[in-house]
Design a protein around this motif. Structure first.
Motif, PDB file in Angstrom:
ATOM      1  N   CYS A   1       1.225  -0.795   0.033  1.00 18.23           N
ATOM      2  CA  CYS A   1       0.090   0.127   0.010  1.00 18.23           C
ATOM      3  C   CYS A   1       1.085   1.068  -0.218  1.00 18.23           C
ATOM      4  O   CYS A   1       0.620   2.704  -0.574  1.00 18.23           O
ATOM      5  CB  CYS A   1      -0.801   0.020   1.507  1.00 18.23           C
ATOM      6  SG  CYS A   1      -2.241  -1.287   1.281  1.00 18.23           S
TER       7      CYS A   1
ATOM      8  N   ALA B   1       1.633   1.540  -3.405  1.00 17.56           N
ATOM      9  CA  ALA B   1       0.975   2.123  -4.331  1.00 17.56           C
ATOM     10  C   ALA B   1       0.083   3.580  -3.941  1.00 17.56           C
ATOM     11  O   ALA B   1      -0.324   4.270  -5.469  1.00 17.56           O
ATOM     12  CB  ALA B   1      -0.559   1.417  -3.882  1.00 17.56           C
ATOM     13  N   TYR B   2       0.722   3.831  -3.228  1.00 16.34           N
ATOM     14  CA  TYR B   2      -0.354   4.976  -2.206  1.00 16.34           C
ATOM     15  C   TYR B   2       0.629   6.231  -2.518  1.00 16.34           C
ATOM     16  O   TYR B   2       0.553   7.172  -2.147  1.00 16.34           O
ATOM     17  CB  TYR B   2      -1.046   5.324  -1.561  1.00 16.34           C
ATOM     18  CG  TYR B   2      -2.082   4.548  -1.592  1.00 16.34           C
ATOM     19  CD1 TYR B   2      -3.322   5.013  -2.183  1.00 16.34           C
ATOM     20  CD2 TYR B   2      -2.378   3.089  -0.837  1.00 16.34           C
ATOM     21  CE1 TYR B   2      -4.557   4.150  -2.385  1.00 16.34           C
ATOM     22  CE2 TYR B   2      -3.482   2.126  -1.640  1.00 16.34           C
ATOM     23  CZ  TYR B   2      -4.239   2.807  -1.929  1.00 16.34           C
ATOM     24  OH  TYR B   2      -6.295   2.037  -1.978  1.00 16.34           O
TER      25      TYR B   2
END
Ligand SMILES: [Zn+2]
Length: 65
Positions: A52, A55-56
């Motif tokens: 995450c 991804a972010y």
């Protein structure tokens, strides 16, 4: 599912296990992303797992300047 009778101390676990607030699930290797100060309530430290974070594009709290 057998429970080990002897608990061995984690020798090589650089990653923490905790709740990832981004994909809403537990994961290994979570890092503290945000510290939310609240006057009342559980408040919160927001953690994110590595996938995450990538991804972010999240920067761990401790890694910020
Ligand atoms: Zn995640």
């Amino acid at each position: 599912m057998t429970e080990p009778t002897q608990t061995q101390p984690p020798t090589d676990t650089p990653s923490a296990y905790g709740w990832c607030a981004w994909h809403q699930g537990h994961a290994h290797g979570v890092r503290l992303i945000e510290v939310q100060e609240q006057a009342s309530g559980p408040g919160g430290n927001v953690f994110a797992c590595r996938p995450c974070r990538e991804a972010y594009d999240l920067v761990p709290f401790a890694d910020r300047p």
